[in-house]
Scaffold this motif. Structure first.
Motif, PDB file in Angstrom:
ATOM      1  N   TYR A 164     -25.258 -19.526  -0.006  1.00 51.48           N
ATOM      2  CA  TYR A 164     -25.702 -18.258   0.605  1.00 51.48           C
ATOM      3  C   TYR A 164     -24.701 -17.133   0.421  1.00 51.48           C
ATOM      4  CZ  TYR A 164     -29.009 -21.551   2.432  1.00 51.48           C
ATOM      5  OH  TYR A 164     -29.956 -22.524   2.515  1.00 51.48           O
ATOM      6  N   GLU A 165     -24.060 -17.081  -0.763  1.00 51.85           N
ATOM      7  CA  GLU A 165     -23.072 -16.021  -0.995  1.00 51.85           C
ATOM      8  C   GLU A 165     -23.764 -14.730  -1.422  1.00 51.85           C
ATOM      9  OE1 GLU A 165     -19.449 -16.905  -0.449  1.00 51.85           O
ATOM     10  OE2 GLU A 165     -20.908 -18.103   0.661  1.00 51.85           O
ATOM     11  N   TYR A 166     -24.675 -14.267  -0.549  1.00 47.37           N
ATOM     12  CA  TYR A 166     -25.331 -12.993  -0.849  1.00 47.37           C
ATOM     13  C   TYR A 166     -24.386 -11.850  -0.518  1.00 47.37           C
ATOM     14  CZ  TYR A 166     -29.753 -15.465  -1.339  1.00 47.37           C
ATOM     15  OH  TYR A 166     -30.752 -16.294  -1.763  1.00 47.37           O
ATOM     16  N   SER A 167     -24.453 -10.787  -1.317  1.00 48.19           N
ATOM     17  CA  SER A 167     -23.636  -9.585  -1.091  1.00 48.19           C
ATOM     18  C   SER A 167     -22.145  -9.887  -1.083  1.00 48.19           C
ATOM     19  CB  SER A 167     -24.022  -8.891   0.229  1.00 48.19           C
ATOM     20  OG  SER A 167     -25.372  -8.561   0.205  1.00 48.19           O
ATOM     21  N   SER A 168     -21.758 -10.918  -1.818  1.00 46.29           N
ATOM     22  CA  SER A 168     -20.334 -11.235  -1.869  1.00 46.29           C
ATOM     23  C   SER A 168     -19.603 -10.154  -2.652  1.00 46.29           C
ATOM     24  CB  SER A 168     -20.147 -12.586  -2.548  1.00 46.29           C
ATOM     25  OG  SER A 168     -18.827 -12.707  -3.028  1.00 46.29           O
ATOM     26  N   PRO A 169     -18.408  -9.767  -2.174  1.00 42.37           N
ATOM     27  CA  PRO A 169     -17.636  -8.776  -2.937  1.00 42.37           C
ATOM     28  C   PRO A 169     -17.236  -9.308  -4.315  1.00 42.37           C
ATOM     29  CG  PRO A 169     -16.424  -9.553  -0.989  1.00 42.37           C
ATOM     30  CD  PRO A 169     -17.775 -10.160  -0.918  1.00 42.37           C
ATOM     31  N   ASP A 170     -17.334 -10.630  -4.510  1.00 46.59           N
ATOM     32  CA  ASP A 170     -16.996 -11.193  -5.812  1.00 46.59           C
ATOM     33  C   ASP A 170     -18.058 -10.934  -6.869  1.00 46.59           C
ATOM     34  OD1 ASP A 170     -14.758 -12.145  -4.753  1.00 46.59           O
ATOM     35  OD2 ASP A 170     -15.414 -14.245  -4.579  1.00 46.59           O
ATOM     36  N   SER A 171     -19.168 -10.370  -6.461  1.00 48.43           N
ATOM     37  CA  SER A 171     -20.245 -10.216  -7.416  1.00 48.43           C
ATOM     38  C   SER A 171     -20.677  -8.753  -7.480  1.00 48.43           C
ATOM     39  CB  SER A 171     -21.423 -11.090  -6.980  1.00 48.43           C
ATOM     40  OG  SER A 171     -22.556 -10.775  -7.744  1.00 48.43           O
ATOM     41  N   PRO A 172     -20.930  -8.287  -8.662  1.00 43.69           N
ATOM     42  CA  PRO A 172     -21.380  -6.896  -8.790  1.00 43.69           C
ATOM     43  C   PRO A 172     -22.778  -6.694  -8.205  1.00 43.69           C
ATOM     44  CG  PRO A 172     -21.444  -8.015 -10.912  1.00 43.69           C
ATOM     45  CD  PRO A 172     -20.792  -8.946  -9.967  1.00 43.69           C
ATOM     46  N   VAL A 173     -23.630  -7.724  -8.276  1.00 40.58           N
ATOM     47  CA  VAL A 173     -24.953  -7.618  -7.676  1.00 40.58           C
ATOM     48  C   VAL A 173     -24.908  -8.267  -6.297  1.00 40.58           C
ATOM     49  CG1 VAL A 173     -26.318  -7.439  -9.765  1.00 40.58           C
ATOM     50  CG2 VAL A 173     -25.593  -9.680  -8.942  1.00 40.58           C
TER      51      VAL A 173
END
Ligand code: HEM
Ligand SMILES: [Cu+2]
Ligand SMILES: [Cu+2]
Lengths: 217, 230, 591
Positions: C558-567
């Protein structure tokens, strides 16, 4: 089944799981379910018996305890020979595997036969599961009816379902023996023997519990 | 206690009002929780709907908050358990039943209620016992003790206006009690599916003043003895 | 702790030319996805059957004694002149409950989604025992047909309620039903084998077949929920089977396990049934909780709030579920002291349910919520499950249960948890995974219309049932107008019936949308919801064998909106981006 072979898990290491191969784990899981099945039946036996003790004659008056004690011994021996069969194939001994599998099967059949004899005898003495037909007079003569119909009903249910499990076990043993004679099990690959053994020991264990509570207590 | 929004039947037993007030306590508690949750839900749905250029907060939870609401829930259910136990025992635990009063045998069978009265002598098994079908006559203001039996299948002795329900199980004798606070005619129903006539397994509860009831018992006993003489 | 070598050797298999015959591919298939879809069609069919039975009942309850429109086809044995007989009404109540619980909700939640989702979400090519899996489906089918056929036998189908209390269920003279009652037992015994085969499979698969890196605490919540559910099925079903066997003996060979004659015990049936039955009700809700958690996180674009607590709550429910069965027996004549104990344990089991609800709210907090159809249904689940849980508090409090037990209040309770909860969860899950299953999207507009109408009519149908129960209307009652205290609430019964019909009619929209989208829906991309879990890494629909390369899992689901991801999402199998920090080592799961 080349299809299936192509689809095997590419990463076959027993990586995330418990280090137990699927068949064995599956058998353990299935046996847990069996534990619940027999617990349910045994539990209802205990409740019915506690609530209505007069339906249950003293041990040994209706049931032939010595005969069944011998039968228990037979089943225990079959467990021992099952262990021997497994030990044999662990050591790569094909002949030992076949001999002990056959021995186990034979002992299983002997157990069922003795149970069949026991049932026939009991039925002829009026020990029946149907409430309207029950009139167990016991092994020691006399005409007084011992206990009540719940005794017959619970007795046949418990021992009968165990017997059904032994029957299934014997069929599987026959199947396993045939495969063993065809050389399907090797020192490296004999999961089938191991899970057969698990089931067989379980059935044996259940019997020891049933023998204690149904015949001895 | 007329509440147009809550169709509770009239409440005519001694423990009835206590049951109802526990009901309303639970209604308050659950009502508050309900409003809280649904309002928050709607508020979040509106406030945090997707909008251009805003990203969700990246958070995996908050242990302190979780401990707080777990403890709060525990406290609430603990309170509910505490509030329920004494009342439950007062209604159902035979050792706590009030002493004295009228004793009746009620036997349920497909699809009738048979009520046996001990007659004038107050003892069962004597000649002046009499029986009523689908009719439970009792005096007001006196504990009524019932021994429930069933002849065939399970039925459930249900007095909606007295807030009493108790299954009648074949092979068992189950004690129950209640005390009426008002005269009048009330409902006796069956609350356990008992076969095709379950829906019409209905009786009347007739609550009379104690004097009227005494007279009624006398009269019934006479009818009974007259019948026997005939 | 060792690091895992990446499986360089994992090659793309020859998945593409699938040369199985039609029968092996679609009928006697061992592919978990096909089996899941087979279960889907079977259980949707039984859902419709169960619904139809309910509509028929509501006709009688709304307008007792009035001929059913078209009721003539029922025949004189069931409804002479179109007016149903009480024995037919009893059959309807019984079969409605039985079909819905055993042949609709349970297979929808478990048969469909445990089969479809578990291998895909854990990154496995199939179940541990594909052939056992096929056997599981093909055992469920005859069980269902047998249950259905029992309508046609002389005497009609079982009529002692889905709980089948003895002695009514055991003695034909009492119920007027001979063969039907026996078929009921046999069908459920057979279905038990099907469930058992499934459970063994699901448990083994989850334990043994997880992709590299898929540790227990990286499992998607549906997998956790289905895993725990499978354990409950494994341990609860045999108890039911045992009880059914004893009941069947009472019916057929004349034993008296549950008959008072000769010292048998009617209450023993209830103890056995509810010892199974309470875990069963959690079997009927846990998977839906799992699906909803998944969809809420996806719709809110946020990690699930308190993942460990979510898992912990489910585990707690799975343990506590075994010691609360007596709350169904408060009025049964069971010792009141036991009743007091069961009340306490029941109140305690409300706590994990509350924890889950609060965590769902926490998931929405600070989110960026998309209202796709699955999300709408998931939100409905949360709001309706709350009502069901709270009405549970009334009946759990023993004194309040005295008037409410066996009334429509309980009917309202079970429909808020099973329709408002489980079925909305199922609608959410079907609409969410439809694109993966069939490679096409369901129609969004129809989905929304169906959702809103269902939500409205559901509440209009079932909320008033609380009030009917409070007014003292018994459940399983053929004709409420027989009772003086129920005559004033008869208009409410009519109101409920009207809304029930509208609710039923609304479901046709779903049926239409489902069938239409199957053939005409917009083609689905691989990952239409921008989700993280592994099934979205496979093509839509996934081929036989699922993944071309065994996925490797790097993170939680559930890593939604993680700062590690551009999307705003970060799939579980996406390798970590090159960052200055040392690459994380992958610990093998289970340690
Ligand atoms: C907060 C949690 C819950 C509590 C405290 C609770 C409590 C109860 C109680 C005390 C009863 C017996 C009522 C009576 O017969 O008088 C009951 C009935 C029932 N509950 Fe729940 N419940 C809860 C959640 C659920 C859930 C999650 C489900 C299923 C998904 C469920 C399904 C049922 C069903 C099917 C019955 C009726 C069984 C029957 O008699 O036919 N409940 N519940
Ligand atoms: Cu009834
Ligand atoms: Cu329960």
């Amino acid at each position: 089944m080349s299809q299936a072979a192509a689809l095997t898990y590419p990463d076959r290491r027993p990586m995330p799981g418990m280090g137990v191969y699927n068949m064995k784990l599956g058998m353990w899981v299935f046996l847990l379910s069996e534990v619940m099945f027999f617990s349910g039946l045994i539990g209802s036996y205990v409740i019915l018996r506690f609530a209505h003790p007069t339906a249950y004659p003293p041990p040994g008056t209706v049931l032939n305890v010595p005969l069944t004690a011998f039968n228990t011994f037979v089943l225990i021996c079959s467990s021992v020979s099952m262990v021997k069969a497994f030990a044999a194939i662990e050591a790569g001994d094909q002949k030992g595997l076949r001999t002990f599998l056959l021995a186990t099967t034979a002992l299983g059949i002997l157990f069922l036969s003795i149970q069949g004899v026991e049932y026939t005898k009991l039925a002829s003495e009026g020990m029946l599961p149907m409430a309207s037909l029950y009139h167990a007079v016991g092994r020691h003569g006399g005409t007084a009816v011992l206990g009540g119909p719940l005794y017959g009903a619970t007795f046949y249910t418990l021992t009968g379902f165990h017997g059904a499990h032994v029957t299934i076990g014997v069929l599987c043993l026959i199947f396993t023996s045939i495969r063993a004679f065809r050389g399907r099990y090797t020192q490296e690959n004999h999961g089938g023997i191991e899970i057969m053994g698990l089931y067989w020991h379980f059935v044996d264990l259940v019997w020891i519990i049933l023998f204690t509570i149904v015949y001895l207590i | 206690m007329e509440r147009w929004w809550m169709p509770l039947p009239e409440d005519v037993s001694t423990f009835g009002p206590r049951i109802d007030s526990l009901f309303f306590t639970i209604l308050w508690i659950t009502g508050i929780v309900f409003v809280l949750v649904e309002v928050l839900l709607v508020y979040y749905i509106v406030k945090y709907r997707a909008r251009e250029g805003r990203r969700a907060i990246f958070s995996h939870g908050n242990t302190r908050l979780e401990i707080i609401w777990t403890t709060a829930t525990f406290a609430i259910v603990f309170f509910l358990g505490l509030a329920s136990q004494p009342l439950w025992y007062a209604v159902k635990e035979p050792a706590r039943f009030p002493r004295g009063g009228l004793e009746l045998n009620v036997t349920a069978k497909q699809f009738e209620w048979h009520v046996t009265y001990p007659g004038l002598d107050g003892r069962f098994g004597t000649a002046d016992d009499f029986e009523k079908r689908n009719e439970l006559d009792i005096p007001v203001g006196v504990p009524v003790h019932i021994t429930l039996r069933a002849e065939d299948v399970i039925h459930s002795f249900f007095l909606p206006q007295f807030r009493l329900k108790q299954d009648a199980v074949p092979g068992m004798e189950i004690p129950a009690w209640f005390q009426a606070t008002k005269t009048g005619e009330f409902v006796l129903g069956c609350a356990e599916l008992c076969g095709l006539g379950h829906y019409r397994m209905r009786g009347r509860v007739i609550v009379q003043s104690q004097e009227d009831f005494q007279r009624w018992v006398q009269q019934q006993t006479q009818v009974r003895t007259a019948d026997a003489a005939r | 702790m060792s690091t895992i070598a990446l499986p360089h050797e994992a090659q793309a298999h020859a998945l593409h030319h699938d040369d199985r015959s039609f029968v092996r591919k679609y009928i006697f298939s061992t592919d978990h996805k096909i089996i899941g879809i087979q279960f889907l069609f079977m259980s949707l069919f039984f859902l419709l059957v169960g619904g139809l039975l309910a509509m028929t009942m509501r006709w009688q309850l709304g307008w007792p004694g009035r001929p059913i429109p078209g009721g003539a086809i029922l025949g004189d044995a069931k409804a002479p002149g179109g007016v149903m007989l009480p024995e037919f009404y009893n059959a309807l109540v019984t079969m409605h409950g039985t079909f819905m619980i055993f042949f609709a909700i349970m297979p929808l939640l478990v048969g469909v989604f445990a089969n479809y989702l578990i291998p895909l979400q854990i990154g496995a090519p199939d179940m541990a025992f594909p052939r056992l899996n096929m056997a599981s489906f093909w055992t469920a089918v005859p069980a269902g047909l047998m249950m259905l056929a029992s309508f046609l036998v002389a005497g009609g189908s079982a009529g002692a309620g889905w709980t089948s209390y003895a002695p009514l269920s055991a003695v034909p003279e009492y119920s007027g039903v001979h063969t039907g009652q026996q078929l009921w037992c046999l069908s459920l015994i057979i279905l038990g084998f099907s469930s058992l085969m499934g459970a063994v499979n699901y448990i083994t698969t989850v334990i043994n077949m997880r992709a590299p890196g898929m540790t227990w605490f990286r499992l998607p919540l549906p997998v956790w929920a289905l895993f725990i559910t499978a354990i409950l099925i494994l341990l609860a079903i045999p108890i039911l089977t045992g009880a059914l066997i004893l009941l069947y003996f009472d019916q057929t060979i004349g034993t008296t396990f549950f008959l008072p004659a000769n010292g048998g015990q009617p209450l023993l049936w209830q103890h056995m049934f509810w010892f199974f039955g309470h875990p069963e009700v959690y079997i009927l809700i846990l998977p839906a909780m799992g699906f909803v958690s998944e969809i809420l996180a996806n719709g809110a674009r946020k990690p699930i709030f308190g993942y460990p607590a979510m898992v912990g709550a489910m585990i707690a429910i799975a343990f506590l579920g075994w010691i609360v069965w007596g709350h169904h027996m408060f009025m049964s004549g069971m010792n009141p002291v036991l009743g007091g104990y069961f009340m306490v344990s029941t109140l305690v089991i409300a706590v994990p349910s509350a924890i889950k609800t609060f965590n769902w709210l926490g998931t929405l907090w600070g989110g960026s919520i998309r209202f796709h159809v699955p999300m709408l249904n998931a939100l409905a689940f949360v709001s309706m499950f709350v009502i069901g849980g709270l009405s549970g508090m009334f009946v759990a409090a023993t004194p309040v249960d005295i008037p409410l037990h066996d009334t429509y209040f309980v009917v309202a309770h079970i429909h808020y948890v099973l329709f408002g909860g489980s079925l909305f969860g199922i609608f959410a899950a079907i609409t969410y995974w439809f694109p993966k299953m069939f490679g096409r999207m369901m129609n969004e507009t129809l989905g929304k219309i169906h959702f809103f109408l269902t939500f409205i009519f559901f509440n209009l149908t079932f909320f008033p049932m609380h009030l009917l129960g409070i007014a003292g209307m018994m459940r399983r009652l053929y004709d409420p107008t027989q009772y003086p205290h129920l005559q004033p609430v008869q208009p409410m019964n009519e109101f409920v019936s009207v809304n029930a019909f509208l609710l039923g009619a609304t479901q046709l929209i779903f049926v239409f949308n489902f069938l239409w989208s199957l053939f005409k829906g917009r083609k689905a991309e691989t990952n239409p919801w921008h989700a993280n879990t592994l099934e979205w890494a496979a093509p839509s629909p996934p081929p036989h064998g699922n993944f071309e390369v065994t996925p490797i899992v790097y993170r939680g689901p559930y890593e939604y909106s993680s700062p590690d991801s551009p999307v705003d999402y970060l799939p579980q199998d996406r390798p970590p981006l090159e960052r200055p920090s040392p690459a994380p080592t992958l610990a093998p799961a289970g340690n």
